[in-house]
Motif scaffolding. Structure first.
Motif, PDB file in Angstrom:
ATOM      1  N   ALA A 186       0.828  -1.216   0.000  1.00 25.24           N
ATOM      2  CA  ALA A 186       0.000   0.000   0.000  1.00 25.24           C
ATOM      3  C   ALA A 186       0.858   1.261   0.000  1.00 25.24           C
ATOM      4  CB  ALA A 186      -0.958  -0.007   1.185  1.00 25.24           C
ATOM      5  N   GLY A 187       1.955   1.198  -0.736  1.00 23.85           N
ATOM      6  CA  GLY A 187       2.823   2.363  -0.874  1.00 23.85           C
ATOM      7  C   GLY A 187       3.874   2.506   0.207  1.00 23.85           C
ATOM      8  N   THR A 188       4.002   1.523   1.111  1.00 26.04           N
ATOM      9  CA  THR A 188       4.975   1.648   2.208  1.00 26.04           C
ATOM     10  C   THR A 188       6.260   0.854   1.984  1.00 26.04           C
ATOM     11  OG1 THR A 188       4.033  -0.184   3.500  1.00 26.04           O
ATOM     12  CG2 THR A 188       3.091   2.017   3.857  1.00 26.04           C
ATOM     13  N   CYS A 189       6.289  -0.020   0.983  1.00 26.77           N
ATOM     14  CA  CYS A 189       7.528  -0.717   0.626  1.00 26.77           C
ATOM     15  C   CYS A 189       7.768  -0.527  -0.868  1.00 26.77           C
ATOM     16  CB  CYS A 189       7.481  -2.196   1.012  1.00 26.77           C
ATOM     17  SG  CYS A 189       6.350  -3.222   0.027  1.00 26.77           S
ATOM     18  N   ASP A 190       8.856  -1.091  -1.362  1.00 25.71           N
ATOM     19  CA  ASP A 190       9.253  -0.828  -2.740  1.00 25.71           C
ATOM     20  C   ASP A 190       8.905  -1.943  -3.706  1.00 25.71           C
ATOM     21  OD1 ASP A 190      11.070   1.773  -2.501  1.00 25.71           O
ATOM     22  OD2 ASP A 190      11.451   0.493  -0.771  1.00 25.71           O
ATOM     23  N   GLY A 191       8.431  -3.070  -3.195  1.00 30.50           N
ATOM     24  CA  GLY A 191       8.060  -4.166  -4.067  1.00 30.50           C
ATOM     25  C   GLY A 191       7.817  -5.428  -3.268  1.00 30.50           C
ATOM     26  N   VAL A 192       7.333  -6.452  -3.977  1.00 33.20           N
ATOM     27  CA  VAL A 192       6.964  -7.720  -3.354  1.00 33.20           C
ATOM     28  C   VAL A 192       7.758  -8.837  -4.001  1.00 33.20           C
ATOM     29  CG1 VAL A 192       5.081  -9.337  -2.898  1.00 33.20           C
ATOM     30  CG2 VAL A 192       4.657  -6.861  -2.832  1.00 33.20           C
ATOM     31  N   VAL A 193       8.302  -9.733  -3.171  1.00 33.33           N
ATOM     32  CA  VAL A 193       8.924 -10.969  -3.645  1.00 33.33           C
ATOM     33  C   VAL A 193       8.049 -12.099  -3.106  1.00 33.33           C
ATOM     34  CG1 VAL A 193      11.015 -12.350  -3.738  1.00 33.33           C
ATOM     35  CG2 VAL A 193      11.185  -9.872  -3.515  1.00 33.33           C
ATOM     36  N   ASP A 194       7.217 -12.668  -3.952  1.00 36.64           N
ATOM     37  CA  ASP A 194       6.133 -13.542  -3.483  1.00 36.64           C
ATOM     38  C   ASP A 194       6.608 -14.975  -3.270  1.00 36.64           C
ATOM     39  OD1 ASP A 194       3.759 -14.608  -2.730  1.00 36.64           O
ATOM     40  OD2 ASP A 194       2.603 -13.867  -4.436  1.00 36.64           O
ATOM     41  N   PHE A 195       7.370 -15.185  -2.195  1.00 35.48           N
ATOM     42  CA  PHE A 195       7.839 -16.522  -1.865  1.00 35.48           C
ATOM     43  C   PHE A 195       6.690 -17.447  -1.462  1.00 35.48           C
ATOM     44  CE2 PHE A 195      12.399 -15.120  -0.524  1.00 35.48           C
ATOM     45  CZ  PHE A 195      12.730 -14.971  -1.872  1.00 35.48           C
ATOM     46  N   ASP A 196       5.592 -16.875  -1.017  1.00 35.88           N
ATOM     47  CA  ASP A 196       4.404 -17.686  -0.730  1.00 35.88           C
ATOM     48  C   ASP A 196       3.962 -18.430  -1.983  1.00 35.88           C
ATOM     49  OD1 ASP A 196       2.055 -18.664   0.607  1.00 35.88           O
ATOM     50  OD2 ASP A 196       0.917 -17.045  -0.297  1.00 35.88           O
ATOM     51  N   GLN A 197       3.975 -17.743  -3.111  1.00 38.83           N
ATOM     52  CA  GLN A 197       3.580 -18.353  -4.378  1.00 38.83           C
ATOM     53  C   GLN A 197       4.535 -19.462  -4.779  1.00 38.83           C
ATOM     54  OE1 GLN A 197       0.790 -17.710  -6.048  1.00 38.83           O
ATOM     55  NE2 GLN A 197       1.269 -19.217  -7.633  1.00 38.83           N
ATOM     56  N   VAL A 198       5.819 -19.275  -4.473  1.00 40.62           N
ATOM     57  CA  VAL A 198       6.836 -20.272  -4.831  1.00 40.62           C
ATOM     58  C   VAL A 198       6.674 -21.559  -4.029  1.00 40.62           C
ATOM     59  CG1 VAL A 198       9.320 -20.747  -4.930  1.00 40.62           C
ATOM     60  CG2 VAL A 198       8.467 -18.448  -5.424  1.00 40.62           C
ATOM     61  N   LEU A 199       6.421 -21.415  -2.731  1.00 41.04           N
ATOM     62  CA  LEU A 199       6.499 -22.562  -1.823  1.00 41.04           C
ATOM     63  C   LEU A 199       5.196 -23.298  -1.607  1.00 41.04           C
ATOM     64  CD1 LEU A 199       8.833 -21.212   1.013  1.00 41.04           C
ATOM     65  CD2 LEU A 199       9.452 -22.476  -1.056  1.00 41.04           C
ATOM     66  N   LYS A 200       4.065 -22.662  -1.804  1.00 37.81           N
ATOM     67  CA  LYS A 200       2.806 -23.291  -1.398  1.00 37.81           C
ATOM     68  C   LYS A 200       2.447 -24.487  -2.279  1.00 37.81           C
ATOM     69  CE  LYS A 200      -0.331 -20.223  -4.005  1.00 37.81           C
ATOM     70  NZ  LYS A 200      -1.337 -19.143  -3.866  1.00 37.81           N
ATOM     71  N   ASP A 201       1.822 -25.463  -1.662  1.00 40.92           N
ATOM     72  CA  ASP A 201       1.294 -26.627  -2.363  1.00 40.92           C
ATOM     73  C   ASP A 201       0.051 -26.180  -3.135  1.00 40.92           C
ATOM     74  OD1 ASP A 201       0.065 -28.988  -3.148  1.00 40.92           O
ATOM     75  OD2 ASP A 201       0.428 -30.019  -1.238  1.00 40.92           O
ATOM     76  N   PRO A 202       0.010 -26.307  -4.457  1.00 43.40           N
ATOM     77  CA  PRO A 202      -1.160 -25.835  -5.206  1.00 43.40           C
ATOM     78  C   PRO A 202      -2.454 -26.543  -4.832  1.00 43.40           C
ATOM     79  CG  PRO A 202       0.317 -27.115  -6.611  1.00 43.40           C
ATOM     80  CD  PRO A 202       1.042 -26.864  -5.333  1.00 43.40           C
ATOM     81  N   LEU A 203      -2.361 -27.748  -4.268  1.00 41.13           N
ATOM     82  CA  LEU A 203      -3.557 -28.464  -3.848  1.00 41.13           C
ATOM     83  C   LEU A 203      -3.933 -28.153  -2.399  1.00 41.13           C
ATOM     84  CD1 LEU A 203      -2.850 -31.957  -5.443  1.00 41.13           C
ATOM     85  CD2 LEU A 203      -4.143 -30.045  -6.400  1.00 41.13           C
ATOM     86  N   LYS A 204      -2.939 -27.736  -1.605  1.00 38.54           N
ATOM     87  CA  LYS A 204      -3.184 -27.386  -0.203  1.00 38.54           C
ATOM     88  C   LYS A 204      -2.417 -26.092   0.080  1.00 38.54           C
ATOM     89  CE  LYS A 204      -3.465 -32.255   1.225  1.00 38.54           C
ATOM     90  NZ  LYS A 204      -2.838 -33.306   2.081  1.00 38.54           N
ATOM     91  N   PRO A 205      -2.969 -24.944  -0.328  1.00 39.28           N
ATOM     92  CA  PRO A 205      -2.200 -23.700  -0.294  1.00 39.28           C
ATOM     93  C   PRO A 205      -1.801 -23.206   1.094  1.00 39.28           C
ATOM     94  CG  PRO A 205      -4.495 -23.304  -0.923  1.00 39.28           C
ATOM     95  CD  PRO A 205      -4.293 -24.784  -0.955  1.00 39.28           C
ATOM     96  N   ASN A 206      -2.301 -23.837   2.141  1.00 39.52           N
ATOM     97  CA  ASN A 206      -1.822 -23.508   3.484  1.00 39.52           C
ATOM     98  C   ASN A 206      -0.667 -24.407   3.917  1.00 39.52           C
ATOM     99  OD1 ASN A 206      -3.570 -21.351   3.958  1.00 39.52           O
ATOM    100  ND2 ASN A 206      -5.182 -22.682   4.741  1.00 39.52           N
ATOM    101  N   SER A 207      -0.128 -25.183   2.975  1.00 40.53           N
ATOM    102  CA  SER A 207       1.006 -26.069   3.238  1.00 40.53           C
ATOM    103  C   SER A 207       2.101 -25.827   2.204  1.00 40.53           C
ATOM    104  CB  SER A 207       0.576 -27.541   3.182  1.00 40.53           C
ATOM    105  OG  SER A 207      -0.386 -27.830   4.173  1.00 40.53           O
ATOM    106  N   ILE A 208       3.326 -26.201   2.551  1.00 39.52           N
ATOM    107  CA  ILE A 208       4.440 -26.129   1.613  1.00 39.52           C
ATOM    108  C   ILE A 208       4.366 -27.291   0.638  1.00 39.52           C
ATOM    109  CG2 ILE A 208       6.962 -26.300   1.462  1.00 39.52           C
ATOM    110  CD1 ILE A 208       7.129 -24.890   4.137  1.00 39.52           C
TER     111      ILE A 208
END
Length: 372
Positions: A313-335
Motif C-alpha cells: 500500500a505504498g509503504t515498501c518498494d516491491g513484493v517478492v512472493d515466496f508464498d507463491q513459490v512454496l505453497k502446495d497448489p492443492l493445499k495452499p496452506n502447506s508447503i
C-alpha cells in the motif's frame, strides 16, 4: 560454553570478493568485557587448515577488549578474495571467555583444546581438534571492493537463517553447505549481472525471531530480538546497504500475534529503512500447516496488505512472493511436498534454490527515489 586459553577457527562464507576484509567481533549478549588477544584471517582449505594468513588489528592493536553489550569492527586486513569463497577467522583468548555464538551456522568450525594457547597463525588445522556447528565471536565480515554497487540484506527468522538448506534428496550429489537461498541468490548475482551491477549479499536471519516485539508466546530467549530492536545492529550498521528483502511473520503468527501488531512492526521497520535510503522488498508470510484458522486469517490479512499495489500500500518498494513459490497448489496452506523438509515450515535445497531463482535481479541495487 567457555573458551579457556584456547583458539577458535571460524569459517565464514563470502558472497563477493575484494582486496581487503574486516570483521566484527560481538559481545552483544555478554555481561563482562570480552578480551581477544590475537586474530588472524586467511583462505579456508575447506576444513580446519588455512592459507595466506594475515594478522587482524583493532585500532592498530593486536588485542581487543569488547565491552558488554557492544561490538567492534577490526581494521581492514589486506587479503585478495573471490566471490563464493570461504575464509577462516582464527581468534585466541588467553583467559576465560564466554563467546557470543550463532548456533545455526550449518557448517563445521573448529576449536583447539582448552589450555592449548595461541594457534591463530597455524596454517595446518592439526591443533584444532574439536568440531563445532556454531559460529563464535564473529558476527559480520565486510569485503572492500569499490566496484560493488551495494549490499543486499535478507532479513528475517529461520527461513532466512537457512534451516533446511543442508537437506537434499538422496543421491543429489550436492555438498550440504552454503545452500541457503541467500547463498544461491549471491551466486546468481555473480553469474548473471554485469560487472557494473554486482552486489554483495549479507544474511541477517536469526532463527526463532519475530517481526513484532510483543507476541504473547514468544520464547524468553528470543525477546528483544524482534525486527525493529535489532535493525540498527544487523542492517543499518552494515556497510553499503541498498536493499532489504524482508521475510518475517511466520513466527509471529505461531507466537500468538495477530495481523495488527505484525503490520505495525512492518510499517515501523520500512520507515526506518527508507529513512536510511534503503529499498525494502517484502515477501508475504509463507505457509505453515500448524497454523490455526485464526492464524491463517491473519496471514491472509497481512499478505493482502503486502500485495496491495505491489508495494505494501505504498509503504515498501516491491513484493517478492515466496508464498507463491512454496505453497502446495492443492493445499495452499502447506508447503509443496517436494520442498518440505518434513516440519511443514522449512524447505530443502531444492526449495532454497527455487526461492533464489524467483528473485528479480533487475530490481536490486537501485537507489531509492529521493535518496543517494
Amino acid at each position: 560454553m567457555t573458551l579457556k586459553d584456547q583458539s577458535v577457527r571460524v569459517v565464514t562464507h563470502l558472497s563477493q570478493g575484494g582486496d581487503a576484509v574486516r570483521i566484527r567481533i560481538q559481545n552483544t549478549f555478554g555481561s563482562t568485557p570480552l578480551v581477544v588477544d590475537r586474530t588472524t584471517i586467511g583462505h579456508s582449505d575447506g576444513q580446519a587448515g588455512v592459507t595466506g594468513v594475515r594478522s587482524v588489528t583493532f585500532g592498530g592493536r593486536r588485542s581487543v577488549t569488547v565491552p558488554p553489550g557492544e561490538d567492534i569492527w577490526s581494521d581492514p586486513a589486506e587479503l585478495v578474495t573471490r566471490p563464493d569463497e570461504d575464509l577462516a577467522v582464527s581468534m585466541y583468548a588467553s583467559g576465560s571467555v564466554v563467546p557470543g555464538q550463532h548456533d545455526n551456522a550449518l557448517r563445521n568450525n573448529y576449536l583447539t583444546p582448552p589450555g592449548a594457547a595461541d594457534h591463530t597463525a597455524d596454517t595446518s588445522g592439526s591443533a584444532f581438534t574439536e568440531k563445532v556447528t556454531a559460529t563464535y565471536l564473529v558476527s559480520a565480515v565486510d569485503v572492500h571492493n569499490l566496484a560493488l554497487r551495494g549490499t543486499i540484506v535478507p532479513y528475517g527468522s529461520s527461513v532466512v537463517d537457512g534451516t533446511g538448506s543442508t537437506i537434499c534428496n538422496p543421491g543429489c550429489g550436492v555438498k550440504p553447505v552454503n545452500r541457503r537461498w541467500t547463498d544461491a541468490l549471491a551466486r546468481r548475482i555473480t553469474a548473471e549481472l554485469p560487472p557494473t551491477k554486482q552486489l554483495a549479499v549479507a544474511n541477517a536471519g536469526i532463527a526463532g525471531t519475530t517481526s513484532a516485539a510483543d507476541c504473547p508466546q514468544t520464547p524468553t530467549a528470543f525477546r528483544g530480538l524482534d525486527a525493529n530492536t535489532r535493525i540498527e545492529r544487523d542492517v543499518l550498521a552494515l556497510h553499503g546497504v541498498t536493499d532489504v528483502i524482508f521475510y518475517y511473520g511466520t513466527n509471529d503468527l505461531a507466537s500468538g500475534c495477530t495481523a495488527a501488531p505484525i503490520l505495525d512492526s512492518y510499517r515501523r521497520a520500512f520507515e526506518r529503512l527508507h529513512a536510511a535510503g534503503i529499498a525494502v522488498y517484502v515477501t508475504p508470510i509463507t505457509p505453515r500447516p500448524g497454523y490455526s484458522d485464526q492464524n491463517n486469517k491473519d496471514r491472509y490479512t497481512t499478505s493482502t496488505f503486502v500485495k496491495q499495489w505491489n508495494s505494501c500500500a505504498g509503504t515498501c518498494d516491491g513484493v517478492v512472493d515466496f508464498d507463491q513459490v512454496l505453497k502446495d497448489p492443492l493445499k495452499p496452506n502447506s508447503i509443496a511436498p517436494g520442498y518440505d523438509v518434513g516440519d511443514g515450515i522449512h524447505v530443502n535445497m531444492a526449495g532454497q534454490q527455487a526461492l533464489a531463482d524467483y528473485v528479480p535481479l533487475a530490481m536490486l541495487g537501485s537507489v531509492r527515489k529521493g535518496h543517494r
